[in-house]
Enzyme design. Structure first.
Site, PDB file in Angstrom:
ATOM      1  N   LYS A  45      -2.086  -1.578  -3.805  1.00 35.24           N
ATOM      2  CA  LYS A  45      -2.966  -0.398  -3.752  1.00 35.24           C
ATOM      3  C   LYS A  45      -2.153   0.878  -3.839  1.00 35.24           C
ATOM      4  O   LYS A  45      -1.173   0.999  -3.112  1.00 35.24           O
ATOM      5  CB  LYS A  45      -3.712  -0.442  -2.420  1.00 35.24           C
ATOM      6  CG  LYS A  45      -4.612   0.742  -2.171  1.00 35.24           C
ATOM      7  CD  LYS A  45      -5.182   0.691  -0.789  1.00 35.24           C
ATOM      8  CE  LYS A  45      -6.029   1.920  -0.566  1.00 35.24           C
ATOM      9  NZ  LYS A  45      -6.575   1.988   0.754  1.00 35.24           N
ATOM     10  N   LYS A  50       0.863  -1.186   0.000  1.00 35.22           N
ATOM     11  CA  LYS A  50       0.000   0.000   0.000  1.00 35.22           C
ATOM     12  C   LYS A  50       0.897   1.232   0.000  1.00 35.22           C
ATOM     13  O   LYS A  50       1.676   1.451   0.935  1.00 35.22           O
ATOM     14  CB  LYS A  50      -0.911  -0.005   1.221  1.00 35.22           C
ATOM     15  CG  LYS A  50      -1.790   1.243   1.300  1.00 35.22           C
ATOM     16  CD  LYS A  50      -2.794   1.168   2.430  1.00 35.22           C
ATOM     17  CE  LYS A  50      -3.622   2.439   2.480  1.00 35.22           C
ATOM     18  NZ  LYS A  50      -4.595   2.427   3.564  1.00 35.22           N
TER      19      LYS A  50
HETATM   20  C1  PBG Z   1      -7.083   3.816   5.411  1.00 25.33           C
HETATM   21  C2  PBG Z   1      -7.610   3.513   4.063  1.00 25.33           C
HETATM   22  C3  PBG Z   1      -7.467   4.364   2.960  1.00 25.33           C
HETATM   23  C4  PBG Z   1      -8.112   3.739   1.895  1.00 25.33           C
HETATM   24  C5  PBG Z   1      -8.617   2.515   2.341  1.00 25.33           C
HETATM   25  N1  PBG Z   1      -8.286   2.393   3.693  1.00 25.33           N
HETATM   26  C6  PBG Z   1      -6.889   5.725   2.868  1.00 25.33           C
HETATM   27  C7  PBG Z   1      -5.589   6.007   3.458  1.00 25.33           C
HETATM   28  O1  PBG Z   1      -4.716   5.135   3.638  1.00 25.33           O
HETATM   29  O2  PBG Z   1      -5.393   7.176   3.780  1.00 25.33           O
HETATM   30  C8  PBG Z   1      -8.207   4.340   0.527  1.00 25.33           C
HETATM   31  C9  PBG Z   1      -9.199   3.795  -0.402  1.00 25.33           C
HETATM   32  C10 PBG Z   1      -9.477   4.660  -1.574  1.00 25.33           C
HETATM   33  O3  PBG Z   1      -8.849   5.719  -1.803  1.00 25.33           O
HETATM   34  O4  PBG Z   1     -10.382   4.291  -2.330  1.00 25.33           O
HETATM   35  N2  PBG Z   1      -6.975   2.844   6.339  1.00 25.33           N
END
Ligand code: PBG
Length: 311
Positions: A231, A178
């Site tokens: 991601k 991520k």
């Molecule tokens: C945070 C989380 C995020 C997303 C899913 N879980 C955002 C972040 O890490 O700030 C993003 C999903 C998206 O942008 O569609 N735990």
């Protein structure tokens, strides 16, 4: 007959945003067609999706500020509306696959995925909270827990907490690679969960790194991840391909909010043909090697398929 890549509706997981209350369908400005639902209306939305052939969902809670604190304690409270919603969805639709989000940010007054001490996100103090949160979700009936927090070692402590309490059948889809990405902007608006200070670069990955994704994947699988995720998806198709080539667990791709927003914006301006560009994006993720795709496009993809606009 000679097509190398197929997209089936069973590849999709559709993200849904949940708010407390009744009769709520609150639009998210930067994500046209996506809403924050109260449970009653979310059940109807799930019913529609199931009728279209979408059977898997990931739920994200939008939590009121007054319920947030430094340690995210509301995340495992017996009063948590997110946990009651999981129970209700599984009761009404036992056949759907339901995935959760495990991270502090929806519940944290600091807006970070881990505990903040003197401006630092402290990894190890966060782990037991994540384990409690995952266990509470398993008790509510979740099928797959989705740690999105990027703390080191969390898959191991979550697996142990689940197993020790008899939830050996609850799966873990780990947000493995991520990245600290600009493409999460609309999601943070949806949940009102942006960090109050600093950024997420001390725990999310540097977009410049690929070899590090291999290290993250090896650790997550050793700790007990059943599915590993990359991601965002579109700017990281090479990482999806790399993990697919190197591991024998299913790979998922999160086609994130910013990727959804930019195509919607272009389509609304008449600058791109949505019905062609959207399926092309989805195809690219499958071609790169994603078995599973988390996407805000899922419902519309299923609609286009039903109307025979796409094959
Ligand atoms: C945070 C989380 C995020 C997303 C899913 N879980 C955002 C972040 O890490 O700030 C993003 C999903 C998206 O942008 O569609 N735990």
């Amino acid at each position: 007959m000679v097509r190398e890549t197929q997209v089936s509706l069973s590849c999709f997981i559709y993200p849904l945003f949940l708010v407390d209350g009744v009769n709520q369908k609150i639009p998210i400005t930067s994500m046209p067609g996506i809403y924050r639902w109260s449970l009653d209306l979310m059940l109807k939305e799930i019913e529609e999706c199931v009728a279209l052939g979408i059977h898997s969902f990931v739920l994200f809670p939008a939590v009121e500020d007054s319920l947030k604190d430094q340690l995210g304690t509301y995340s495992y409270s017996s009063k948590n509306f997110y946990l009651s919603a999981i129970r209700e969805v599984k009761k009404r639709f036992p056949e759907v696959t339901l995935m959760s989000d495990v991270a502090l940010d929806p519940y944290s007054s600091d807006g970070h995925d881990g505990v903040v001490r003197a401006g630092e996100i402290v990894n190890d103090e966060t782990l037991p909270i994540l384990a409690k949160m995952a266990l509470a979700q398993a008790e509510a009936g979740i099928d797959i827990v989705g740690p999105s927090d990027m703390m080191d070692g969390r898959v191991g402590v979550i697996r142990e907490a689940l197993d020790d309490n008899g939830f050996t059948g609850t799966s873990i889809m780990s947000y493995t690679a991520k990245y600290a990405s600009a493409f999460y902007g609309p999601f943070r608006e949806a949940l009102d969960s942006a960090p109050k200070s600093g950024d997420k670069k001390t725990y999310q990955m540097d977009p410049a790194n690929k070899i590090e994704a291999l290290r993250e994947a090896t650790l997550d699988i050793e700790e007990g991840a059943d599915i590993i995720m990359v991601k965002p998806a579109l700017a990281y198709l090479d990482v999806i391909a790399l993990l697919k080539q190197n591991y024998d667990v299913p790979i998922s791709a999160y086609n994130v909010s910013g990727e959804f927003a930019m195509l919607k914006a272009a389509a609304q301006n008449g600058w791109l043909d949505y019905n062609r560009a959207m399926p092309e994006m989805i195809l690219s993720m499958r071609r790169a090697g994603a078995d599973i795709i988390l996407s805000y496009f899922a419902k519309e993809y299923a609609q286009l398929k039903k109307e025979r606009i796409i094959e």
